[in-house]
Design a protein around this motif. Structure first.
Motif, PDB file in Angstrom:
ATOM      1  N   ARG A  43     -40.623  28.920  74.810  1.00 57.33           N
ATOM      2  CA  ARG A  43     -39.896  30.186  74.812  1.00 57.33           C
ATOM      3  C   ARG A  43     -39.579  30.602  76.240  1.00 57.33           C
ATOM      4  O   ARG A  43     -40.432  30.522  77.132  1.00 57.33           O
ATOM      5  CB  ARG A  43     -40.715  31.279  74.133  1.00 57.33           C
ATOM      6  CG  ARG A  43     -39.965  32.588  74.059  1.00 57.33           C
ATOM      7  CD  ARG A  43     -40.668  33.581  73.147  1.00 57.33           C
ATOM      8  NE  ARG A  43     -40.178  34.904  73.461  1.00 57.33           N
ATOM      9  CZ  ARG A  43     -40.939  35.932  73.799  1.00 57.33           C
ATOM     10  NH1 ARG A  43     -42.252  35.805  73.846  1.00 57.33           N
ATOM     11  NH2 ARG A  43     -40.416  37.097  74.084  1.00 57.33           N
ATOM     12  N   VAL A  44     -38.326  31.039  76.431  1.00 60.14           N
ATOM     13  CA  VAL A  44     -37.843  31.458  77.736  1.00 60.14           C
ATOM     14  C   VAL A  44     -37.128  32.800  77.584  1.00 60.14           C
ATOM     15  O   VAL A  44     -36.362  32.997  76.641  1.00 60.14           O
ATOM     16  CB  VAL A  44     -36.857  30.409  78.314  1.00 60.14           C
ATOM     17  CG1 VAL A  44     -36.243  30.888  79.601  1.00 60.14           C
ATOM     18  CG2 VAL A  44     -37.550  29.080  78.521  1.00 60.14           C
ATOM     19  N   GLU A  45     -37.405  33.705  78.505  1.00 63.07           N
ATOM     20  CA  GLU A  45     -36.674  34.974  78.588  1.00 63.07           C
ATOM     21  C   GLU A  45     -35.965  35.007  79.932  1.00 63.07           C
ATOM     22  O   GLU A  45     -36.525  34.584  80.942  1.00 63.07           O
ATOM     23  CB  GLU A  45     -37.621  36.164  78.547  1.00 63.07           C
ATOM     24  CG  GLU A  45     -38.379  36.350  77.268  1.00 63.07           C
ATOM     25  CD  GLU A  45     -39.367  37.494  77.404  1.00 63.07           C
ATOM     26  OE1 GLU A  45     -38.937  38.671  77.396  1.00 63.07           O
ATOM     27  OE2 GLU A  45     -40.566  37.193  77.541  1.00 63.07           O
ATOM     28  N   ILE A  46     -34.752  35.543  79.950  1.00 65.38           N
ATOM     29  CA  ILE A  46     -34.029  35.761  81.200  1.00 65.38           C
ATOM     30  C   ILE A  46     -33.723  37.253  81.282  1.00 65.38           C
ATOM     31  O   ILE A  46     -33.089  37.818  80.386  1.00 65.38           O
ATOM     32  CB  ILE A  46     -32.731  34.937  81.287  1.00 65.38           C
ATOM     33  CG1 ILE A  46     -33.038  33.443  81.133  1.00 65.38           C
ATOM     34  CG2 ILE A  46     -32.016  35.213  82.621  1.00 65.38           C
ATOM     35  CD1 ILE A  46     -31.808  32.555  81.093  1.00 65.38           C
ATOM     36  N   TRP A  47     -34.219  37.870  82.351  1.00 70.58           N
ATOM     37  CA  TRP A  47     -34.056  39.296  82.582  1.00 70.58           C
ATOM     38  C   TRP A  47     -33.203  39.534  83.816  1.00 70.58           C
ATOM     39  O   TRP A  47     -33.373  38.844  84.827  1.00 70.58           O
ATOM     40  CB  TRP A  47     -35.410  39.954  82.835  1.00 70.58           C
ATOM     41  CG  TRP A  47     -36.295  40.019  81.645  1.00 70.58           C
ATOM     42  CD1 TRP A  47     -37.120  39.037  81.166  1.00 70.58           C
ATOM     43  CD2 TRP A  47     -36.455  41.134  80.775  1.00 70.58           C
ATOM     44  NE1 TRP A  47     -37.774  39.474  80.054  1.00 70.58           N
ATOM     45  CE2 TRP A  47     -37.391  40.760  79.779  1.00 70.58           C
ATOM     46  CE3 TRP A  47     -35.889  42.416  80.740  1.00 70.58           C
ATOM     47  CZ2 TRP A  47     -37.781  41.633  78.779  1.00 70.58           C
ATOM     48  CZ3 TRP A  47     -36.288  43.279  79.741  1.00 70.58           C
ATOM     49  CH2 TRP A  47     -37.215  42.877  78.771  1.00 70.58           C
ATOM     50  N   ALA A 103     -30.597  47.174  87.370  1.00 69.99           N
ATOM     51  CA  ALA A 103     -31.365  47.767  86.263  1.00 69.99           C
ATOM     52  C   ALA A 103     -31.992  46.638  85.447  1.00 69.99           C
ATOM     53  O   ALA A 103     -31.442  45.538  85.374  1.00 69.99           O
ATOM     54  CB  ALA A 103     -30.458  48.611  85.374  1.00 69.99           C
ATOM     55  N   ARG A 104     -33.140  46.884  84.834  1.00 70.88           N
ATOM     56  CA  ARG A 104     -33.844  45.852  84.049  1.00 70.88           C
ATOM     57  C   ARG A 104     -33.241  45.758  82.654  1.00 70.88           C
ATOM     58  O   ARG A 104     -33.167  46.750  81.927  1.00 70.88           O
ATOM     59  CB  ARG A 104     -35.333  46.155  83.971  1.00 70.88           C
ATOM     60  CG  ARG A 104     -36.138  45.021  83.349  1.00 70.88           C
ATOM     61  CD  ARG A 104     -37.629  45.192  83.620  1.00 70.88           C
ATOM     62  NE  ARG A 104     -38.410  44.169  82.992  1.00 70.88           N
ATOM     63  CZ  ARG A 104     -38.646  42.964  83.507  1.00 70.88           C
ATOM     64  NH1 ARG A 104     -38.136  42.640  84.679  1.00 70.88           N
ATOM     65  NH2 ARG A 104     -39.378  42.088  82.870  1.00 70.88           N
ATOM     66  N   ALA A 105     -32.807  44.517  82.286  1.00 74.98           N
ATOM     67  CA  ALA A 105     -32.228  44.287  80.964  1.00 74.98           C
ATOM     68  C   ALA A 105     -32.479  42.845  80.550  1.00 74.98           C
ATOM     69  O   ALA A 105     -32.301  41.919  81.350  1.00 74.98           O
ATOM     70  CB  ALA A 105     -30.726  44.570  80.986  1.00 74.98           C
ATOM     71  N   LEU A 106     -32.891  42.663  79.307  1.00 73.22           N
ATOM     72  CA  LEU A 106     -33.078  41.321  78.760  1.00 73.22           C
ATOM     73  C   LEU A 106     -31.707  40.761  78.415  1.00 73.22           C
ATOM     74  O   LEU A 106     -30.973  41.356  77.625  1.00 73.22           O
ATOM     75  CB  LEU A 106     -33.954  41.386  77.507  1.00 73.22           C
ATOM     76  CG  LEU A 106     -34.242  40.057  76.810  1.00 73.22           C
ATOM     77  CD1 LEU A 106     -35.065  39.133  77.698  1.00 73.22           C
ATOM     78  CD2 LEU A 106     -34.960  40.306  75.487  1.00 73.22           C
ATOM     79  N   TYR A 154     -32.657  38.492  89.239  1.00 72.18           N
ATOM     80  CA  TYR A 154     -32.997  38.001  87.908  1.00 72.18           C
ATOM     81  C   TYR A 154     -34.408  37.452  87.895  1.00 72.18           C
ATOM     82  O   TYR A 154     -34.946  37.062  88.928  1.00 72.18           O
ATOM     83  CB  TYR A 154     -32.022  36.892  87.480  1.00 72.18           C
ATOM     84  CG  TYR A 154     -30.648  37.429  87.189  1.00 72.18           C
ATOM     85  CD1 TYR A 154     -30.261  37.717  85.889  1.00 72.18           C
ATOM     86  CD2 TYR A 154     -29.753  37.678  88.213  1.00 72.18           C
ATOM     87  CE1 TYR A 154     -29.012  38.238  85.616  1.00 72.18           C
ATOM     88  CE2 TYR A 154     -28.499  38.213  87.951  1.00 72.18           C
ATOM     89  CZ  TYR A 154     -28.134  38.479  86.651  1.00 72.18           C
ATOM     90  OH  TYR A 154     -26.904  39.005  86.373  1.00 72.18           O
ATOM     91  N   GLU A 155     -34.986  37.402  86.690  1.00 78.24           N
ATOM     92  CA  GLU A 155     -36.303  36.813  86.507  1.00 78.24           C
ATOM     93  C   GLU A 155     -36.289  36.009  85.205  1.00 78.24           C
ATOM     94  O   GLU A 155     -35.870  36.511  84.169  1.00 78.24           O
ATOM     95  CB  GLU A 155     -37.368  37.896  86.428  1.00 78.24           C
ATOM     96  CG  GLU A 155     -38.769  37.354  86.266  1.00 78.24           C
ATOM     97  CD  GLU A 155     -39.807  38.461  86.276  1.00 78.24           C
ATOM     98  OE1 GLU A 155     -40.677  38.426  87.151  1.00 78.24           O
ATOM     99  OE2 GLU A 155     -39.733  39.353  85.411  1.00 78.24           O
TER     100      GLU A 155
END
Length: 113
Positions: free
Chosen positions: A22-26, A31-34, A61-62
Motif C-alpha cells: 500500500r502506497v499513499e501520495i500526499w 496544503a495537505r491533501a491525499l 509531497y510525501e
C-alpha cells in the motif's frame, strides 16, 4: 513520460516486485491533501492517474510506503511500519519516478529516471 509521480517497489530479499504494498501520495505544501492511495500491482507499480501528472501542482509531497502492512502476514514482520519519502516539485512538467528497494529491516529510496 512528462509530469507525474510514479512508484516502483521491489522486495530485494525475495527478489520480487512488491505486489500488494500500500502506497499513499500526499501533497503536503502548500496544503495537505491525499492525492493517491492504492496497492501496487503485479510488477510493483502504482496504477493511478497521478502517474500521468493528473492532480500534480508545484509544492511539497510525501509518499508513504506501508511496509508493516506488507509484511504483516509473514513470519517475523520486521520493525519497519511506514516509510516516508518527502520531496519538492518545482516544475510540474518533470516526471518523478520514485523507486524503493526494501527488506523487512531496511530500505533505499531515490529519484530514478
Amino acid at each position: 513520460m512528462a509530469g507525474g509521480i510514479s512508484i516502483h517497489a521491489v522486495d530485494v530479499a525475495s527478489g520480487q516486485p512488491a505486489q500488494g504494498l500500500r502506497v499513499e501520495i500526499w501533497q503536503v505544501g502548500p496544503a495537505r491533501a491525499l492525492i493517491a492511495d492504492g496497492w501496487l500491482g503485479a510488477v510493483g507499480t502504482l496504477d493511478h492517474p497521478v502517474t500521468t501528472g493528473i492532480g500534480i501542482e508545484a509544492g511539497e509531497y510525501e509518499v508513504l510506503f506501508h511496509l508493516g502492512e506488507f509484511f504483516a502476514d509473514s513470519e517475523g514482520a520486521g520493525f519497519l511500519t511506514v516509510v516516508p519519502f518527502r520531496f519538492r516539485i518545482v516544475n510540474v512538467d518533470e516526471h518523478f519516478h520514485l523507486p524503493i528497494k526494501f527488506t523487512r529491516w531496511g530500505f533505499a529510496l531515490f529519484r530514478g529516471a
